[in-house]
Scaffold this motif. Structure first.
Motif, mmCIF file in Angstrom:
data_model
loop_
_atom_site.group_PDB
_atom_site.id
_atom_site.type_symbol
_atom_site.label_atom_id
_atom_site.label_comp_id
_atom_site.label_asym_id
_atom_site.label_seq_id
_atom_site.Cartn_x
_atom_site.Cartn_y
_atom_site.Cartn_z
ATOM 1 N N LEU A 1 0.828 -1.204 0.000
ATOM 2 C CA LEU A 1 0.000 0.000 0.000
ATOM 3 C C LEU A 1 0.864 1.257 0.000
ATOM 4 O O LEU A 1 0.542 2.241 -0.682
ATOM 5 N N HIS A 2 1.962 1.231 0.727
ATOM 6 C CA HIS A 2 2.879 2.374 0.746
ATOM 7 C C HIS A 2 3.469 2.597 -0.647
ATOM 8 O O HIS A 2 3.578 3.732 -1.115
ATOM 9 N N LYS A 3 3.819 1.498 -1.311
ATOM 10 C CA LYS A 3 4.351 1.586 -2.680
ATOM 11 C C LYS A 3 3.297 2.172 -3.611
ATOM 12 O O LYS A 3 3.596 3.048 -4.440
ATOM 13 N N PHE A 4 2.043 1.718 -3.489
ATOM 14 C CA PHE A 4 0.959 2.263 -4.302
ATOM 15 C C PHE A 4 0.788 3.758 -4.051
ATOM 16 O O PHE A 4 0.582 4.542 -4.979
ATOM 17 N N GLN A 5 0.871 4.139 -2.789
ATOM 18 C CA GLN A 5 0.724 5.550 -2.428
ATOM 19 C C GLN A 5 1.799 6.386 -3.120
ATOM 20 O O GLN A 5 1.507 7.428 -3.695
ATOM 21 N N GLN A 6 3.038 5.916 -3.063
ATOM 22 C CA GLN A 6 4.134 6.652 -3.704
ATOM 23 C C GLN A 6 3.926 6.755 -5.219
ATOM 24 O O GLN A 6 4.134 7.815 -5.808
ATOM 25 N N GLU A 7 3.497 5.668 -5.837
ATOM 26 C CA GLU A 7 3.260 5.685 -7.280
ATOM 27 C C GLU A 7 2.139 6.656 -7.646
ATOM 28 O O GLU A 7 2.240 7.387 -8.634
ATOM 29 N N LEU A 8 1.074 6.660 -6.855
ATOM 30 C CA LEU A 8 -0.029 7.575 -7.114
ATOM 31 C C LEU A 8 0.392 9.034 -6.911
ATOM 32 O O LEU A 8 -0.009 9.919 -7.679
ATOM 33 N N GLN A 9 1.201 9.276 -5.893
ATOM 34 C CA GLN A 9 1.697 10.637 -5.666
ATOM 35 C C GLN A 9 2.560 11.097 -6.838
ATOM 36 O O GLN A 9 2.460 12.245 -7.278
ATOM 37 N N GLN A 10 3.404 10.190 -7.349
ATOM 38 C CA GLN A 10 4.222 10.531 -8.514
ATOM 39 C C GLN A 10 3.342 10.814 -9.726
ATOM 40 O O GLN A 10 3.588 11.773 -10.467
ATOM 41 N N LEU A 11 2.336 9.991 -9.936
ATOM 42 C CA LEU A 11 1.408 10.218 -11.047
ATOM 43 C C LEU A 11 0.721 11.576 -10.918
ATOM 44 O O LEU A 11 0.598 12.318 -11.892
ATOM 45 N N ARG A 12 0.295 11.879 -9.725
ATOM 46 C CA ARG A 12 -0.422 13.141 -9.492
ATOM 47 C C ARG A 12 0.437 14.344 -9.834
ATOM 48 O O ARG A 12 -0.049 15.370 -10.276
ATOM 49 N N GLN A 13 1.729 14.227 -9.672
ATOM 50 C CA GLN A 13 2.639 15.341 -9.971
ATOM 51 C C GLN A 13 2.709 15.647 -11.469
ATOM 52 O O GLN A 13 3.144 16.722 -11.861
ATOM 53 N N PHE A 14 2.286 14.726 -12.311
ATOM 54 C CA PHE A 14 2.314 14.958 -13.747
ATOM 55 C C PHE A 14 1.241 15.939 -14.205
ATOM 56 O O PHE A 14 1.292 16.440 -15.321
ATOM 57 N N CYS A 15 0.277 16.193 -13.364
ATOM 58 C CA CYS A 15 -0.821 17.063 -13.780
ATOM 59 C C CYS A 15 -1.091 18.109 -12.711
ATOM 60 O O CYS A 15 -1.795 17.837 -11.740
ATOM 61 N N ASN A 16 -0.518 19.276 -12.882
ATOM 62 C CA ASN A 16 -0.729 20.365 -11.928
ATOM 63 C C ASN A 16 -1.497 21.522 -12.547
ATOM 64 O O ASN A 16 -1.670 22.553 -11.926
ATOM 65 N N THR A 17 -1.913 21.350 -13.781
ATOM 66 C CA THR A 17 -2.652 22.422 -14.434
ATOM 67 C C THR A 17 -3.990 21.883 -14.899
ATOM 68 O O THR A 17 -4.190 20.674 -15.012
ATOM 69 N N GLN A 18 -4.869 22.796 -15.224
ATOM 70 C CA GLN A 18 -6.193 22.417 -15.718
ATOM 71 C C GLN A 18 -6.077 22.148 -17.220
ATOM 72 O O GLN A 18 -5.791 23.045 -17.991
ATOM 73 N N ASN A 19 -6.224 20.911 -17.613
ATOM 74 C CA ASN A 19 -6.157 20.514 -19.016
ATOM 75 C C ASN A 19 -7.420 19.767 -19.394
ATOM 76 O O ASN A 19 -8.214 19.378 -18.541
ATOM 77 N N THR A 20 -7.545 19.508 -20.654
ATOM 78 C CA THR A 20 -8.613 18.630 -21.109
ATOM 79 C C THR A 20 -8.140 17.192 -20.968
ATOM 80 O O THR A 20 -6.934 16.931 -20.830
ATOM 81 N N VAL A 21 -9.076 16.268 -21.007
ATOM 82 C CA VAL A 21 -8.732 14.856 -20.831
ATOM 83 C C VAL A 21 -7.732 14.399 -21.888
ATOM 84 O O VAL A 21 -6.812 13.647 -21.593
ATOM 85 N N ASP A 22 -7.875 14.878 -23.124
ATOM 86 C CA ASP A 22 -6.938 14.438 -24.159
ATOM 87 C C ASP A 22 -5.523 14.948 -23.931
ATOM 88 O O ASP A 22 -4.571 14.435 -24.510
ATOM 89 N N GLN A 23 -5.356 15.925 -23.036
ATOM 90 C CA GLN A 23 -4.027 16.439 -22.683
ATOM 91 C C GLN A 23 -3.566 15.963 -21.295
ATOM 92 O O GLN A 23 -2.503 16.361 -20.838
ATOM 93 N N CYS A 24 -4.338 15.129 -20.676
ATOM 94 C CA CYS A 24 -4.055 14.698 -19.302
ATOM 95 C C CYS A 24 -2.768 13.870 -19.238
ATOM 96 O O CYS A 24 -2.658 12.784 -19.824
ATOM 97 N N GLN A 25 -1.811 14.376 -18.519
ATOM 98 C CA GLN A 25 -0.517 13.718 -18.396
ATOM 99 C C GLN A 25 -0.579 12.445 -17.534
ATOM 100 O O GLN A 25 0.210 11.537 -17.712
ATOM 101 N N ILE A 26 -1.523 12.414 -16.620
ATOM 102 C CA ILE A 26 -1.671 11.206 -15.791
ATOM 103 C C ILE A 26 -2.085 10.035 -16.691
ATOM 104 O O ILE A 26 -1.497 8.952 -16.618
ATOM 105 N N LEU A 27 -3.083 10.291 -17.539
ATOM 106 C CA LEU A 27 -3.531 9.215 -18.443
ATOM 107 C C LEU A 27 -2.419 8.808 -19.408
ATOM 108 O O LEU A 27 -2.240 7.626 -19.695
ATOM 109 N N LYS A 28 -1.661 9.789 -19.889
ATOM 110 C CA LYS A 28 -0.550 9.487 -20.798
ATOM 111 C C LYS A 28 0.507 8.639 -20.089
ATOM 112 O O LYS A 28 1.037 7.706 -20.681
#
Length: 133
Positions: free
Chosen positions: A101-128
């Motif tokens: 769970l700690h590993k998952f938390q770290q991975e999710l936190q890293q993913l979250r850092q990819f998107c700090n701006t308001q974008n459209t879904v087609d520009q979403c860095q998390i999904l990419k």
């Protein structure tokens, strides 16, 4: 000695009647008797056993672990090493789960850092990032 119908027992301990019936089919509890109206009546002993099971389930112990603990409990003169072993193994399992769970938390936190701006879904860095992994 007090006896309870299944509905009364359910309300008293906060378990569904289906759960009580399930534990009965697994032979972890048994009704004291069946009345002429075919209602099951449970004793204080069944109530205590269900509370024990409920506490074990709250600790995420498996049904097999609970069955083993109940079997051991019925042999009061036996050394409690077997009980300790069950708890030690379960504790190791919980520690492994916590590490995952700690590993998952770290991975999710890293993913979250990819998107700090308001974008459209087609520009979403998390999904990419998820698509690239």
């Amino acid at each position: 000695m007090a006896t309870y119908k299944i509905g009364e027992l359910s309300k008293k301990i906060g378990l569904s009647t289906d759960s009580i019936r399930f534990y009965e089919t697994k032979k972890l509890i048994q009704p004291s008797f069946r009345a002429d109206n075919n209602y099951r009546y449970y004793s204080e002993e069944a109530l205590k056993r269900l509370l024990f099971i409920q506490r074990c389930r709250a600790l995420d112990l498996s049904l097999k672990e609970i069955e083993t603990l109940i079997t051991l409990e019925q042999q009061p003169q036996q050394d409690c090493h077997a009980v300790n072993e069950i708890i030690d193994l379960h504790l190791a399992h919980v520690e492994k789960k916590l590490a995952e769970l700690h590993k998952f938390q770290q991975e999710l936190q890293q993913l979250r850092q990819f998107c700090n701006t308001q974008n459209t879904v087609d520009q979403c860095q998390i999904l990419k990032q998820l698509e690239a992994q």
